[in-house]
Design a protein around this motif. Structure first.
Motif, mmCIF file in Angstrom:
data_model
loop_
_atom_site.group_PDB
_atom_site.id
_atom_site.type_symbol
_atom_site.label_atom_id
_atom_site.label_comp_id
_atom_site.label_asym_id
_atom_site.label_seq_id
_atom_site.Cartn_x
_atom_site.Cartn_y
_atom_site.Cartn_z
ATOM 1 N N ALA A 83 0.851 -1.187 0.000
ATOM 2 C CA ALA A 83 0.000 0.000 0.000
ATOM 3 C C ALA A 83 0.886 1.235 0.000
ATOM 4 C CB ALA A 83 -0.927 0.006 1.211
ATOM 5 N N GLY A 84 0.473 2.236 -0.739
ATOM 6 C CA GLY A 84 1.244 3.480 -0.789
ATOM 7 C C GLY A 84 0.727 4.381 -1.887
ATOM 8 N N SER A 85 1.524 5.355 -2.244
ATOM 9 C CA SER A 85 1.142 6.308 -3.287
ATOM 10 C C SER A 85 1.510 5.760 -4.656
ATOM 11 C CB SER A 85 1.842 7.645 -3.060
ATOM 12 O OG SER A 85 3.243 7.519 -3.303
ATOM 13 N N THR A 86 0.888 6.306 -5.676
ATOM 14 C CA THR A 86 1.237 5.888 -7.037
ATOM 15 C C THR A 86 2.676 6.282 -7.371
ATOM 16 O OG1 THR A 86 0.073 7.906 -7.743
ATOM 17 C CG2 THR A 86 -1.069 5.811 -8.057
ATOM 18 N N LEU A 87 3.133 7.443 -6.858
ATOM 19 C CA LEU A 87 4.518 7.854 -7.132
ATOM 20 C C LEU A 87 5.497 6.844 -6.540
ATOM 21 C CD1 LEU A 87 4.373 11.744 -6.568
ATOM 22 C CD2 LEU A 87 4.495 10.487 -8.738
ATOM 23 N N GLN A 88 5.179 6.336 -5.342
ATOM 24 C CA GLN A 88 6.037 5.319 -4.742
ATOM 25 C C GLN A 88 6.009 4.035 -5.576
ATOM 26 O OE1 GLN A 88 8.090 5.568 -1.910
ATOM 27 N NE2 GLN A 88 8.839 3.647 -2.787
ATOM 28 N N LEU A 89 4.838 3.688 -6.097
ATOM 29 C CA LEU A 89 4.719 2.507 -6.953
ATOM 30 C C LEU A 89 5.571 2.669 -8.203
ATOM 31 C CD1 LEU A 89 3.339 -0.218 -7.683
ATOM 32 C CD2 LEU A 89 1.549 1.132 -8.789
ATOM 33 N N PHE A 90 5.508 3.851 -8.833
ATOM 34 C CA PHE A 90 6.311 4.084 -10.044
ATOM 35 C C PHE A 90 7.797 3.881 -9.732
ATOM 36 C CE2 PHE A 90 2.932 7.445 -11.336
ATOM 37 C CZ PHE A 90 2.034 6.432 -11.615
ATOM 38 N N ASP A 91 8.233 4.385 -8.576
ATOM 39 C CA ASP A 91 9.632 4.277 -8.196
ATOM 40 C C ASP A 91 10.012 2.812 -7.939
ATOM 41 O OD1 ASP A 91 12.189 5.540 -7.426
ATOM 42 O OD2 ASP A 91 11.695 4.798 -5.423
ATOM 43 N N ASP A 92 9.138 2.067 -7.239
ATOM 44 C CA ASP A 92 9.438 0.672 -6.948
ATOM 45 C C ASP A 92 9.474 -0.168 -8.218
ATOM 46 O OD1 ASP A 92 9.624 1.123 -4.220
ATOM 47 O OD2 ASP A 92 7.508 0.727 -3.856
ATOM 48 N N VAL A 93 8.587 0.152 -9.175
ATOM 49 C CA VAL A 93 8.597 -0.565 -10.449
ATOM 50 C C VAL A 93 9.861 -0.236 -11.232
ATOM 51 C CG1 VAL A 93 7.483 -0.719 -12.712
ATOM 52 C CG2 VAL A 93 6.096 -0.833 -10.628
ATOM 53 N N ALA A 94 10.237 1.043 -11.226
ATOM 54 C CA ALA A 94 11.440 1.453 -11.957
ATOM 55 C C ALA A 94 12.686 0.778 -11.382
ATOM 56 C CB ALA A 94 11.592 2.972 -11.907
#
Length: 624
Positions: free
Chosen positions: A5-16
């Motif tokens: 769970a978290g923000s979409t910006l954090q998700l983008f960073d984790d995916v990157a």
């Protein structure tokens, strides 16, 4: 529970950083106590990466996400929920079901398609139907999604590897209504998914919406309760008669007096076959729901629960659960918990699929008592047919009293069979020596139609003749033959119930894990409900809990009577139920209970073929 769970910006960073699958894997291990499969980790890597790209292209930068979000009081997990506000600043959330499918085929079933799952082709729910069920479940049971104010919920499916063909199965006309409610997007329509998400989540502020979602609690909505009440009351078989009504009124009064009070109450209702336990239980479910009292219906039988869900409908299925659904329930979460077939309560709720980290030594009865303000237990103390089933009225009352719970105890005496023939049940119990009764001889003058036939084919012919006249009927047998997992070489169920001496061979009802059933063959859980169940033989696990107008029974060689010993004896070599066979000292009693269940499934008649001649002679000796 959610694994991420978290923000979409954090998700983008984790995916990157290619760390998203690793984080999910770590959370999974922390919650379940073992590692997820490589296939599941790979699916996270591919599907979450594809979805994050859609979020980024859609400009969802001020939003919140929850991945692998567990639906309350179920084992089901939502792939992803993304949260934000719309143009009107109203809280919104969208459930996204992710699939790595590349193709699928048509199914004969109304809501299913066929695709590769687990290394073979299987019939599975259409992705839009699957995600729509998740949406409906939350809207019906989570206060965050139906309260005032509420989070507006939407759902869709994203098949990120899928390139539709002309007249593709996913978009068949029969799925038009489902697709309208929960659209399906593919690799070539990802921009449409972006538009769908932007329209519902345009303003962002996802962290605030997530707080609203997290504040929600499990409680069935009034609309859901009204729906279930209306569905049950619309089924004509569920009418109360005589003593059934007396017990219903007693239970209803006690339940209504207890709800809202500080003290807890347990009500035990005993009754043998044909006493109408389930009829009372379903009427209680309907009337308590109509009164707005949070009520759930639980059993220990997958077949029985699945059939009830089929009758009540998909929406109402949220309130029909299993005894092991309450491992993590908060105290007094439910106003009234109706436990039908309570003899199937087990020592604990652990199963092969329970994560090691969540396994518990807590007795299952304690979990049920803990979860509800009022517990109503419908039970037949002589229907235990597996060694791990320990449900009894004495156990329930003992555990309740030890916890200071007020107890009420009722018995159903009258048998609602043809011409009130409780005598047949009592005669079966006496003949099997399950219990002593006054019914030592069976009279052919009784209106209940009991016959011993000399071939299994004659039994089946008699049952089919009754079904042709408009009655309900099924063939059943003791577990005296193997139960094949796979289909035969022609794509049909294997005819395992094979009695060579009489040229008779029939298939068991389908196994739950059989990948793709032949056309017209019901799943094991619906064998008792679907008309085509007449073409298979049911065992005790699919027949228990159901009643038909007429039942045919093949009495196998696992339980035989020997005149030399003047008693019944178990023959383990003829038993193919491995769990029961390993029960050692309990085997004889479990087999007696098994045949008591099978012989008493008929409301108007029972026709039997005995494989063992001496056993048949003994039963005939107890008939006038």
């Amino acid at each position: 529970m959610r694994l991420y769970a978290g923000s979409t910006l954090q998700l983008f960073d984790d995916v990157a950083r290619r760390s998203i699958a690793g984080q999910l894997k770590q959370s999974y291990f922390g919650y379940y106590g073992y590692k997820p499969s490589d296939e599941e980790v790979g699916a996270w890597e591919n599907s979450i990466t594809a979805l994050a790209g859609v979020f980024e292209d859609a400009g969802l930068e001020d939003h919140a996400v929850a991945i692998e979000y567990q639906l309350p009081l179920t084992s089901r997990r939502i792939d992803c929920m993304v949260m934000g506000k719309d143009d009107d600043r109203r809280d919104n959330a969208v459930i996204v079901e992710l699939k790595q499918w590349e193709s699928c085929e048509a199914s004969d079933c109304a809501n299913e398609v066929v695709t590769w799952v687990g290394g073979t082709k299987r019939e599975v729910l259409h992705p839009s139907m699957q995600v729509l069920q998740y949406q409906n479940y939350l809207e019906d049971t989570d206060t965050a999604f139906y309260g005032n104010p509420s989070v507006r919920l939407g759902s869709c499916a994203y098949l990120h590897n899928y390139r539709p063909r002309k007249n593709d199965t996913i978009f068949e006309p029969k799925f038009a209504d489902i697709l309208k409610q929960a659209p399906a997007f593919t690799e070539v329509t990802s921009t449409h998914l972006e538009e769908y998400l932007r329209k519902r989540l345009s303003t962002g502020q996802g962290a605030e919406v997530m707080k609203h979602v997290d504040a929600g609690t499990y409680r069935p909505s009034k609309k859901l309760l009204d729906h279930v009440s209306a569905m049950i009351k619309g089924v004509p078989q569920y009418i109360l008669l005589d003593e059934q009504r007396v017990v219903f009124d007693k239970v209803m009064a006690v339940a209504q007096q207890t709800v809202g009070q500080q003290h807890k109450t347990v009500i035990v209702v005993r009754g043998g076959p044909g006493t109408g336990k389930s009829v009372i239980a379903l009427n209680l479910m309907a009337d308590l729901a109509k009164a707005g009292i949070g009520t759930e219906y639980a059993t220990g039988s997958r077949s029985f629960t699945t059939t009830l869900r089929e009758i009540i409908g998909r929406r109402g299925s949220a309130l029909f659960k299993y005894f092991n659904s309450y491992m993590d329930a908060e105290p007094n979460l439910i106003d009234v918990l109706i436990c039908d077939e309570a003899h199937r309560i087990r020592k604990n709720s652990n199963s092969l699929y329970t994560p090691r980290a969540r396994r518990t030594d807590q007795p299952q009865i304690d979990e049920l008592l803990h979860a509800a303000r009022v517990g109503v237990f419908f039970i037949d103390d002589d229907q235990v047919v597996r060694p791990d089933e320990i449900g009894s009225s004495d156990l329930i009352l003992q555990r309740a009293r030890e916890q200071g719970i007020e107890c009420h105890d009722y018995d159903l005496e009258a048998q609602f069979r043809c011409a009130g023939s409780e005598a047949f049940v009592a005669w079966v119990e006496n003949t099997l020596r399950v219990k002593r009764t006054a019914n030592t001889l069976w009279s052919h003058e009784d209106a209940f139609d009991f016959q011993i036939m000399d071939t299994p084919q004659k039994v089946e012919d008699a049952i089919r003749a009754k079904v042709a006249e408009g009655h309900t009927g099924r063939m059943t047998a003791g577990f005296c033959w193997p139960w094949s997992r796979e289909l035969d070489g022609h794509g049909s169920l294997v005819k395992d119930v094979d009695i060579d001496d009489y040229g008779y061979s029939r298939p068991w009802n389908a196994r739950p894990e059989t990948a793709r059933l032949p056309a017209g063959v019901p799943s094991s859980n619906l064998w008792a409900y679907e008309p085509s169940g007449i073409d298979q033989v049911g065992c005790v696990y699919t027949a228990q809990g159901f009643e038909f107008d007429y039942v045919g029974v093949i009495f196998g060689k696992d339980l035989v009577y020997r005149f030399a010993q003047q008693d019944w004896t178990a023959q383990p070599d003829s038993c193919y139920d491995r769990v029961v066979k390993r029960s050692k000292g309990k085997l004889l009693d479990l087999l007696k209970n098994t045949y008591r269940v099978l012989l008493t499934r008929g409301l108007k008649g029972c026709y039997v073929f005995f494989q063992d001649k001496e056993t048949a002679d003994y039963v005939r000796s107890r008939m006038e």
